[in-house]
Write a protein that holds these residues in place. Sequence first.
Motif, PDB file in Angstrom:
ATOM      1  N   MET A  75       0.848  -1.190   0.000  1.00  0.00           N
ATOM      2  CA  MET A  75       0.000   0.000   0.000  1.00  0.00           C
ATOM      3  C   MET A  75       0.885   1.241   0.000  1.00  0.00           C
ATOM      4  O   MET A  75       1.848   1.326   0.752  1.00  0.00           O
ATOM      5  CB  MET A  75      -0.887  -0.029   1.243  1.00  0.00           C
ATOM      6  N   GLY A  76       0.571   2.208  -0.831  1.00  0.00           N
ATOM      7  CA  GLY A  76       1.369   3.409  -0.943  1.00  0.00           C
ATOM      8  C   GLY A  76       1.155   4.354   0.216  1.00  0.00           C
ATOM      9  O   GLY A  76       0.246   4.193   1.022  1.00  0.00           O
ATOM     10  N   VAL A  77       1.994   5.365   0.268  1.00  0.00           N
ATOM     11  CA  VAL A  77       1.898   6.381   1.310  1.00  0.00           C
ATOM     12  C   VAL A  77       0.715   7.291   0.994  1.00  0.00           C
ATOM     13  O   VAL A  77       0.558   7.759  -0.131  1.00  0.00           O
ATOM     14  CB  VAL A  77       3.204   7.213   1.379  1.00  0.00           C
ATOM     15  N   GLN A  78      -0.128   7.514   1.999  1.00  0.00           N
ATOM     16  CA  GLN A  78      -1.275   8.396   1.824  1.00  0.00           C
ATOM     17  C   GLN A  78      -0.816   9.842   1.959  1.00  0.00           C
ATOM     18  O   GLN A  78      -0.072  10.166   2.870  1.00  0.00           O
ATOM     19  CB  GLN A  78      -2.348   8.106   2.864  1.00  0.00           C
ATOM     20  N   VAL A  79      -1.237  10.673   1.057  1.00  0.00           N
ATOM     21  CA  VAL A  79      -0.891  12.083   1.069  1.00  0.00           C
ATOM     22  C   VAL A  79      -2.129  12.883   1.474  1.00  0.00           C
ATOM     23  O   VAL A  79      -3.223  12.650   0.958  1.00  0.00           O
ATOM     24  CB  VAL A  79      -0.393  12.539  -0.320  1.00  0.00           C
ATOM     25  N   PHE A  80      -1.930  13.810   2.392  1.00  0.00           N
ATOM     26  CA  PHE A  80      -3.008  14.677   2.836  1.00  0.00           C
ATOM     27  C   PHE A  80      -2.611  16.123   2.624  1.00  0.00           C
ATOM     28  O   PHE A  80      -1.443  16.474   2.778  1.00  0.00           O
ATOM     29  CB  PHE A  80      -3.313  14.462   4.324  1.00  0.00           C
ATOM     30  N   SER A  81      -3.572  16.954   2.284  1.00  0.00           N
ATOM     31  CA  SER A  81      -3.321  18.396   2.225  1.00  0.00           C
ATOM     32  C   SER A  81      -3.998  19.023   3.438  1.00  0.00           C
ATOM     33  O   SER A  81      -5.122  18.667   3.787  1.00  0.00           O
ATOM     34  CB  SER A  81      -3.868  18.988   0.931  1.00  0.00           C
ATOM     35  N   ILE A  82      -3.276  19.926   4.082  1.00  0.00           N
ATOM     36  CA  ILE A  82      -3.796  20.646   5.250  1.00  0.00           C
ATOM     37  C   ILE A  82      -4.067  22.082   4.807  1.00  0.00           C
ATOM     38  O   ILE A  82      -3.202  22.723   4.203  1.00  0.00           O
ATOM     39  CB  ILE A  82      -2.772  20.650   6.412  1.00  0.00           C
ATOM     40  N   ALA A  83      -5.248  22.569   5.112  1.00  0.00           N
ATOM     41  CA  ALA A  83      -5.609  23.934   4.726  1.00  0.00           C
ATOM     42  C   ALA A  83      -6.560  24.516   5.756  1.00  0.00           C
ATOM     43  O   ALA A  83      -7.199  23.784   6.520  1.00  0.00           O
ATOM     44  CB  ALA A  83      -6.279  23.933   3.352  1.00  0.00           C
ATOM     45  N   GLN A  84      -6.659  25.845   5.737  1.00  0.00           N
ATOM     46  CA  GLN A  84      -7.636  26.517   6.594  1.00  0.00           C
ATOM     47  C   GLN A  84      -9.031  26.166   6.103  1.00  0.00           C
ATOM     48  O   GLN A  84      -9.297  26.153   4.894  1.00  0.00           O
ATOM     49  CB  GLN A  84      -7.416  28.029   6.533  1.00  0.00           C
ATOM     50  N   GLU A  85      -9.910  25.867   7.056  1.00  0.00           N
ATOM     51  CA  GLU A  85     -11.303  25.595   6.708  1.00  0.00           C
ATOM     52  C   GLU A  85     -11.909  26.837   6.065  1.00  0.00           C
ATOM     53  O   GLU A  85     -11.749  27.952   6.562  1.00  0.00           O
ATOM     54  CB  GLU A  85     -12.091  25.219   7.966  1.00  0.00           C
ATOM     55  N   GLN A  86     -12.620  26.625   4.974  1.00  0.00           N
ATOM     56  CA  GLN A  86     -13.291  27.709   4.263  1.00  0.00           C
ATOM     57  C   GLN A  86     -14.803  27.585   4.466  1.00  0.00           C
ATOM     58  O   GLN A  86     -15.304  26.500   4.779  1.00  0.00           O
ATOM     59  CB  GLN A  86     -12.963  27.641   2.766  1.00  0.00           C
ATOM     60  N   PRO A  87     -15.545  28.673   4.282  1.00  0.00           N
ATOM     61  CA  PRO A  87     -17.000  28.580   4.431  1.00  0.00           C
ATOM     62  C   PRO A  87     -17.614  27.463   3.582  1.00  0.00           C
ATOM     63  O   PRO A  87     -18.569  26.809   4.004  1.00  0.00           O
ATOM     64  CB  PRO A  87     -17.493  29.961   3.993  1.00  0.00           C
ATOM     65  N   SER A  88     -17.060  27.205   2.420  1.00  0.00           N
ATOM     66  CA  SER A  88     -17.588  26.153   1.543  1.00  0.00           C
ATOM     67  C   SER A  88     -17.338  24.746   2.089  1.00  0.00           C
ATOM     68  O   SER A  88     -17.937  23.780   1.610  1.00  0.00           O
ATOM     69  CB  SER A  88     -16.984  26.282   0.141  1.00  0.00           C
ATOM     70  N   ASP A  89     -16.477  24.612   3.102  1.00  0.00           N
ATOM     71  CA  ASP A  89     -16.192  23.310   3.720  1.00  0.00           C
ATOM     72  C   ASP A  89     -17.170  22.970   4.846  1.00  0.00           C
ATOM     73  O   ASP A  89     -17.150  21.859   5.370  1.00  0.00           O
ATOM     74  CB  ASP A  89     -14.774  23.299   4.330  1.00  0.00           C
ATOM     75  N   TRP A  90     -18.002  23.934   5.243  1.00  0.00           N
ATOM     76  CA  TRP A  90     -18.811  23.802   6.444  1.00  0.00           C
ATOM     77  C   TRP A  90     -19.615  22.503   6.479  1.00  0.00           C
ATOM     78  O   TRP A  90     -19.593  21.785   7.467  1.00  0.00           O
ATOM     79  CB  TRP A  90     -19.735  25.012   6.592  1.00  0.00           C
TER      80      TRP A  90
END
Length: 164
Positions: free
Chosen positions: A1-16
Amino acid sequence: MGVQVFSIAQEQPSDWWEVEALYDLCFAPGREALSSYRLRDGVDKVAPLCLIARDRDGIVAAAIRYWPIMVGDHPALLLGPIAVHPTRQGEGLGGLLMHQSLEMTEGLGWPRVMLVGDYPYYSRFGFEKLTGVEMPPPTNPDRVLGIGDWEGIEGAVTKWPEAK
């Protein structure tokens, strides 16, 4: 199984909606009846500290939020909720969001952070039990934890005064 990549970002109103769905999945029904939610009602979260982790498919895998509160006459942050999707637990995402956001707090002018949670888990991030800090009932005082400059800080935890 490959390495899982995650992106970290500030929550935006569209993520609510996605973030709320994650919290609904991870927490018991009635989570919004907790006393900590009364401290959040009508108060804007501290946006730069509210982070989400998305997997390579763009799905929200974890989220953390912070809210301004008062402890006696002193400003503080209330951390929470923090959640990791059940299929992503054990991958270190909660720790990643905790460390990244906590590193930012003091630089943003917040010298102290508190939460209500399990001491054995949160102590690994540096949280200690707070004495003399009173969360609204019903809150177990042994679960009131803090990190940062709490010397001489005591009193009731109350809603941020600039609530709408």
